[in-house]
Enzyme design. Sequence first.
Site, PDB file in Angstrom:
ATOM      1  N   HIS A  11       0.734  -1.081   0.002  1.00  0.00           N
ATOM      2  CA  HIS A  11      -0.082  -0.022  -0.017  1.00  0.00           C
ATOM      3  C   HIS A  11       0.776   1.265  -0.117  1.00  0.00           C
ATOM      4  CE1 HIS A  11      -3.092   2.919   1.315  1.00  0.00           C
ATOM      5  NE2 HIS A  11      -3.848   1.998   0.749  1.00  0.00           N
ATOM      6  N   ASP A  18      -7.882  -5.649   0.313  1.00  0.00           N
ATOM      7  CA  ASP A  18      -8.185  -6.505  -1.223  1.00  0.00           C
ATOM      8  C   ASP A  18      -7.963  -7.740  -1.204  1.00  0.00           C
ATOM      9  OD1 ASP A  18      -9.693  -4.235  -2.430  1.00  0.00           O
ATOM     10  OD2 ASP A  18      -7.711  -3.528  -3.068  1.00  0.00           O
TER      11      ASP A  18
HETATM   12  N1  CMC Z   1       4.159  -7.522  -4.687  1.00  0.00           N
HETATM   13  C1  CMC Z   1       5.657  -7.641  -4.868  1.00  0.00           C
HETATM   14  N2  CMC Z   1       6.188  -6.505  -4.788  1.00  0.00           N
HETATM   15  C2  CMC Z   1       5.652  -5.280  -4.298  1.00  0.00           C
HETATM   16  C3  CMC Z   1       4.253  -5.045  -4.148  1.00  0.00           C
HETATM   17  C4  CMC Z   1       3.373  -6.342  -4.536  1.00  0.00           C
HETATM   18  N3  CMC Z   1       2.262  -6.419  -4.212  1.00  0.00           N
HETATM   19  N4  CMC Z   1       3.807  -4.053  -3.860  1.00  0.00           N
HETATM   20  C5  CMC Z   1       5.144  -3.230  -3.860  1.00  0.00           C
HETATM   21  N5  CMC Z   1       5.863  -4.045  -4.254  1.00  0.00           N
HETATM   22  C6  CMC Z   1       7.372  -3.579  -4.380  1.00  0.00           C
HETATM   23  C7  CMC Z   1       7.743  -2.619  -5.533  1.00  0.00           C
HETATM   24  O1  CMC Z   1       7.953  -3.577  -6.654  1.00  0.00           O
HETATM   25  C8  CMC Z   1       8.786  -1.670  -4.997  1.00  0.00           C
HETATM   26  O2  CMC Z   1      10.184  -2.442  -5.102  1.00  0.00           O
HETATM   27  P1  CMC Z   1      11.432  -1.605  -5.515  1.00  0.00           P
HETATM   28  O3  CMC Z   1      11.287  -0.549  -4.348  1.00  0.00           O
HETATM   29  O4  CMC Z   1      12.361  -2.615  -5.237  1.00  0.00           O
HETATM   30  O5  CMC Z   1      11.137  -0.951  -6.820  1.00  0.00           O
HETATM   31  C9  CMC Z   1       8.274  -1.492  -3.642  1.00  0.00           C
HETATM   32  O6  CMC Z   1       7.708  -2.536  -3.457  1.00  0.00           O
HETATM   33  C10 CMC Z   1       7.444  -0.263  -3.352  1.00  0.00           C
HETATM   34  O7  CMC Z   1       6.342  -0.487  -4.280  1.00  0.00           O
HETATM   35  P2  CMC Z   1       5.898   0.767  -5.230  1.00  0.00           P
HETATM   36  O8  CMC Z   1       4.962   0.193  -6.277  1.00  0.00           O
HETATM   37  O9  CMC Z   1       6.695   1.725  -5.437  1.00  0.00           O
HETATM   38  O10 CMC Z   1       4.656   1.314  -4.089  1.00  0.00           O
HETATM   39  P3  CMC Z   1       3.512   2.168  -4.649  1.00  0.00           P
HETATM   40  O11 CMC Z   1       3.087   3.116  -3.205  1.00  0.00           O
HETATM   41  O12 CMC Z   1       3.593   3.188  -5.721  1.00  0.00           O
HETATM   42  O13 CMC Z   1       2.456   1.267  -5.089  1.00  0.00           O
HETATM   43  C11 CMC Z   1       0.493  -0.418  -4.632  1.00  0.00           C
HETATM   44  C12 CMC Z   1       1.448   0.859  -3.918  1.00  0.00           C
HETATM   45  C13 CMC Z   1      -0.702  -0.587  -3.803  1.00  0.00           C
HETATM   46  C14 CMC Z   1       0.005   0.098  -5.915  1.00  0.00           C
HETATM   47  C15 CMC Z   1       1.539  -1.644  -4.867  1.00  0.00           C
HETATM   48  O14 CMC Z   1       1.882  -1.991  -3.368  1.00  0.00           O
HETATM   49  C16 CMC Z   1       0.658  -2.674  -5.449  1.00  0.00           C
HETATM   50  O15 CMC Z   1       0.817  -2.651  -6.938  1.00  0.00           O
HETATM   51  N6  CMC Z   1       0.011  -3.703  -4.698  1.00  0.00           N
HETATM   52  C17 CMC Z   1      -0.673  -4.795  -5.564  1.00  0.00           C
HETATM   53  C18 CMC Z   1      -2.067  -4.141  -5.805  1.00  0.00           C
HETATM   54  C19 CMC Z   1      -2.938  -3.942  -4.772  1.00  0.00           C
HETATM   55  O16 CMC Z   1      -3.003  -4.573  -3.932  1.00  0.00           O
HETATM   56  N7  CMC Z   1      -3.524  -2.573  -4.949  1.00  0.00           N
HETATM   57  C20 CMC Z   1      -4.664  -2.550  -3.959  1.00  0.00           C
HETATM   58  C21 CMC Z   1      -4.356  -1.391  -3.017  1.00  0.00           C
HETATM   59  S1  CMC Z   1      -5.281  -1.058  -1.330  1.00  0.00           S
HETATM   60  C22 CMC Z   1      -6.740  -0.805  -1.956  1.00  0.00           C
HETATM   61  C23 CMC Z   1      -7.072   0.415  -2.950  1.00  0.00           C
HETATM   62  O17 CMC Z   1      -6.107   1.326  -3.078  1.00  0.00           O
HETATM   63  O18 CMC Z   1      -7.936   0.283  -3.759  1.00  0.00           O
END
Ligand code: CMC
Length: 428
Positions: free
Chosen positions: A306, A363
């Site tokens: 998140h 989720d």
């Molecule tokens: N699985 C594997 N690695 C992950 C995941 C994951 N679910 N989420 C983040 N990471 C890694 C990502 O690769 C990055 O690694 P690095 O620093 O080496 O590049 C690091 O963690 C930080 O991630 P980010 O993508 O820069 O973080 P963000 O804040 O931009 O993204 C997120 C947040 C929710 C989009 C992301 O965690 C994700 O894609 N999660 C899976 C989708 C999901 O479950 N979404 C629902 C969010 S909660 C409800 C809602 O908002 O609707």
Amino acid sequence: MSDSKVKLTVDGKELEYATIAGSVGPKVVDIRKLYAQTGMVTYDPGFTSTASCDSALTYIDGDQGVLLHRGYSIEELSEQSSFMEVAYLLLRGNLPNKGELDSFVHTITRHTMVHEQLSTFFRGFRRDAHPMAIMCGVVGALSAFYHDSTDITDPVQRMIASHRLIAKMPTLAAMAYKYSVGQPFVYPQNDLSYTGNFLRMTFSVPAEEYEVNPVIEKALDRIFILHADHEQNASTSTVRLAGSSGANPFACIAAGIACLWGPAHGGANEAALNMLREIGTPERIPAYIARAKNKDDPFRLMGFGHRVYKNYDPRATVMQKTVREVLTALNVSDPIFDVALQLEDMALHDDYFIEKKLFPNVDFYSGIILSAIGFPTDMFTVLFALARTVGWVAHWNEMISDPEQKIGRPRQLYTGPAPRAYLPVEKR
Ligand code: CMC
């Protein structure tokens, strides 16, 4: 309240910017004069360090895993209140007393029907259309039907539009489902609760009596509470941005629905259950964890991670408990729940997830409950949209009634060609 300054030195010139403290949470640096004073703008793609507005609705402490609506914890609200109470709280600022709640529920109940002509819109879609595609269209189309609540300068019309949106979302969501399975639309029945009515519109057929199961009704109502609002998330920011131009509320909520659909946001509930089903058995979990950690593989553990929570999402805790309650009440055992529990356990003990502070989010478990209730996966995000409509309209109202409200208009770091001369086509 401004209590300390942040100093910035630009070309030898020292500038001072006030900090503003909210009621709780991090302070903000007020850089509104930065461009006028320096000719520079800030660069923050994804808004990771940017507060786009002030808001009194929802507070999140991502490090501690705290979520408050108007000061009340999500744990207490989901345990003790109802979705209608939370809707009132978000929209009006305080919990309603008995009379206020009854009157609010009455108002919402009186707006549940949709214009009969709207049903013809549904018939324009393919039966296999994704229900979120249908929702984007029909919610936007509401602005063509309810002209008497689109004057956003009138607070009374704003409230009527808000009530209409909250009230009609379950009707439209149920219609989207009914259309996809080829069953007749079911009209709302106003003596049922908000959530009971939605269950009936979704699952009843004219050929049989339908009785709302109170355990399912309670569980779904709690799921709606858990999704009601989440401060300046992508879809809420979309609603605010769309609304900042003066667009009508129905168009703004349609924009929010479109944004919510993405798998990084509301679409993750559908994606999470699909992932758990694909994993299928606990022995296959390590392979998927390895894929999630592999930088060359775009796969991510859906329902994990998140932007704000760097701790367990408090909504996921309630959701996990609700899965157990629903499965017990329905007397079913879902092997996917065991896969989810084991996947969570393995990820939470894995260095990659520990270092990056990746925890289950709202989720991760919701799909298991929704599936046990009988919703197909492509309806999951629709249910999220239904519940989040409350947050969207509350934010929209807050923004429009803010005297400092301006059109949202971010700047950019331009990386395209510098000025160059136009060449006639024959000289290129
Ligand atoms: N699985 C594997 N690695 C992950 C995941 C994951 N679910 N989420 C983040 N990471 C890694 C990502 O690769 C990055 O690694 P690095 O620093 O080496 O590049 C690091 O963690 C930080 O991630 P980010 O993508 O820069 O973080 P963000 O804040 O931009 O993204 C997120 C947040 C929710 C989009 C992301 O965690 C994700 O894609 N999660 C899976 C989708 C999901 O479950 N979404 C629902 C969010 S909660 C409800 C809602 O908002 O609707």
